[in-house]
Enzyme design. Structure first.
Site, mmCIF file in Angstrom:
data_model
loop_
_atom_site.group_PDB
_atom_site.id
_atom_site.type_symbol
_atom_site.label_atom_id
_atom_site.label_comp_id
_atom_site.label_asym_id
_atom_site.label_seq_id
_atom_site.Cartn_x
_atom_site.Cartn_y
_atom_site.Cartn_z
ATOM 1 N N SER A 243 6.723 -27.301 26.568
ATOM 2 C CA SER A 243 5.403 -27.429 25.976
ATOM 3 C C SER A 243 5.421 -26.806 24.597
ATOM 4 O O SER A 243 6.423 -26.243 24.174
ATOM 5 C CB SER A 243 4.366 -26.724 26.838
ATOM 6 N N LYS A 244 4.315 -26.904 23.916
ATOM 7 C CA LYS A 244 4.261 -26.376 22.559
ATOM 8 C C LYS A 244 4.563 -24.888 22.515
ATOM 9 O O LYS A 244 4.949 -24.342 21.488
ATOM 10 C CB LYS A 244 2.868 -26.632 21.966
ATOM 11 N N ARG A 245 4.375 -24.240 23.632
ATOM 12 C CA ARG A 245 4.602 -22.805 23.659
ATOM 13 C C ARG A 245 6.079 -22.458 23.746
ATOM 14 O O ARG A 245 6.472 -21.327 23.509
ATOM 15 C CB ARG A 245 3.876 -22.177 24.849
#
Length: 475
Positions: A243-245
């Site tokens: 994910s973007k994280r």
RNA sequence: GCUCCCUUCGUCUAGCGGUUAGGACGCCGGCCUCUCACGUCGGUAACAGGGGUUCGAACCCCCUAGGGAGCGCCA
């Protein structure tokens, strides 16, 4: 609409423009691309932008940019679903007319309540068919639902998973037209795949559960389903969902971080697929050897270390002129204009084995173009000591006497060697202090090449600086 | 909760009833060497657990556990 003969393989990549092209999507696109190319078929790009709320032009651009950078060229498209609403509406109307779909005006509150009740009863939440046989006022707000078969079994014959049966009793009547009149995903995807003659649907396995519904709609429309291949997802370095994280997931972010497209492609093709012990694949080899039915069923974790290894391989073995071209913007980013120094291709040839990314390559090559500010502390402490003074001084004298045209790796090698001999020490004893003086740190290409790239003027300037540093330190 | 999918070294994988369970990345060590790197040689490390089937299971079947996905007027 473009058509293909029934035997022609046609695949598509159909991202929704609600974010960037990430590595998972890129791999799906790659697999689709390879499958089409391998069979001499066509690869189609389709933008699934029916979610007017979340689709953005920036995302579309990011996706196109990512595809271009990776070199995944498509034969048709990009097609935009928002441009095909008339077509979807005609299909929905047709289904309505044939009684294969129906109007539903169940209020949100009723649906929520239904859902809560089902969850409480440990049932799978699904529409109960309340409006299935009701007459709903076409003039009042409503949605259109597909009339899904209530019994029987739908079988997904997946190229990767094998036979996956679903009971129709598990499926409900899904919405195919929203109350604002726009069509939904499960309808548009089916219409498009049929219209575009897609023979092989290769997509993420998060779609596997949707497939039986899509097959039902397809059959209602009088089509036979295409072949499906649901590829497992990619997890992050830490095993968690990508994910973007979790680090750089956008394909473009990898370009910015100094990765080569061929390295990323090579990495991606080996994630979930293999061909014996082979690790290095050119695009041509991928096309020849890749087989979608050999793709692994299990999810895999993205491993940046291995990507970096491949990237270094391609930096080292690629055409240095091309690598130099790709390196140029990274040099610019750290404020270096490569035209103000040695030929960048020569620098690449000297440094390629030392960098895992173009960013690193730029950083370790900066000394060829500008003087450094500070010495690496440990390197200076170890090598720029009074005992090194005489060697440096002799080197300076020797270099001063050299003509510019003799400033070659060979000539420099002899010069340094001679000084070592005069002092009766190993080459390393003079080369290391010299290296720190010239580069600022203890690592660089072999000393003669290093000096050659830096040039006579900068070499003399930096030796003088080193001598001053040693004197100051001794004082 | 329900439905579906998945499970070999830390990671990517080979294996498709009989193997000292192979390779790659990473890590550790040797060699090469003016440094670093490259290269090269070697080492570390895995069949989730339990039942079957079989003369024989990493491979076939079942169960358990763990992970994931879907269950949207998102795609």
């Amino acid at each position: 609409m473009p058509e293909g003969s029934p035997m022609t393989v046609r695949t598509r990549f159909a991202p929704s423009p609600t974010g960037y092209l990430h590595v998972g999507g890129a791999r799906t696109a790659l697999f689709s691309y390879l499958h089409a190319r391998k069979h001499g078929g066509q690869f189609v790009l389709r933008i699934e932008d029916t979610d007017l709320e979340r689709s953005t032009a920036e995302s579309v651009n990011a996706i196109l940019e990512g595809m271009t950078w990776l070199g995944l060229d498509y034969d048709e498209g990009p097609f935009y679903q928002t441009e095909r609403f008339d077509r979807y509406n005609a299909i929905i109307d047709e289904l309505l007319e044939k009684g294969l779909a129906y109007r539903c005006d169940c209020p949100k509150e009723r649906l929520d309540e239904l859902r809560d009740r089902q969850m409480a009863q440990r049932l799978k939440p699904r529409y109960d068919g309340h409006c299935r046989h009701r007459e709903v006022d076409p003039g009042a707000p409503h949605v259109i639902r597909f009339r899904n078969p209530t019994d029987g079994v739908v079988v997904v014959n997946d190229l990767i998973r094998g036979r996956v049966p679903f009971g129709n009793a598990e499926l409900d009547d899904l919405i195919i037209r929203r109350s604002d009149g726009s069509p939904t995903y499960n309808l548009t995807v089916v219409v498009d795949d049929a219209d575009m003659g897609i023979t092989h649907v290769i997509r993420g396995d998060d779609h596997l559960n949707n497939t039986p519904r899509q097959i039902n709609i397809l059959r209602a429309l009088g089509h036979e389903p295409p072949s499906y291949a649901h590829v497992p997802m990619i997890l992050g370095d830490d095993g968690a969902r990508l994910s973007k994280r979790h680090g750089a997931v956008s394909v473009i972010a990898y370009r910015e971080a100094g990765y080569l497209p061929e390295a990323l492609l090579n990495y991606l093709v080996r994630l979930g697929w293999s061909h014996g012990d082979q690790e290095i694949f050119s695009l041509q080899e991928m096309i020849e050897l890749f087989d979608i039915t050999e793709v692994n069923r299990a999810a895999s974790s993205f491993n940046t270390d291995k990507l970096a290894w491949l990237n270094q391989h391609y930096i080292q073995h690629g055409d240095p002129r091309r690598i130099a071209q790709l390196l140029r913007p990274h040099m610019g980013r750290i404020g270096i204009d490569p035209s103000e120094g040695p030929d960048l291709t020569a620098v690449v040839e000297a440094q390629a084995a030392r960098a895992k990314t173009l960013v690193e390559l730029a950083e370790i090559s900066a000394f060829c173009y500008r003087d450094f500010d500070d010495y690496d502390e440990a390197a200076a402490k170890k090598h720029l000591r009074p005992v090194a003074r005489e060697g440096l001084d002799r080197l300076r004298a020797a270099f001063e006497l050299m003509a510019y045209e003799d400033w070659t790796p060979e000539g420099l090698h002899h010069a340094v060697e001679r000084v070592a001999e005069e002092l009766g020490v190993n080459l390393g004893k003079v080369a290391q202090p010299l290296r720190v003086a010239i580069v600022g740190r203890a690592a660089s290409p072999c000393i003669d090449l290093t000096l050659h790239l830096v040039g006579k003027d900068a070499t003399l300037r930096r030796i003088a600086k080193a001598l001053a540093y040693i004197d100051q330190r001794a004082a």
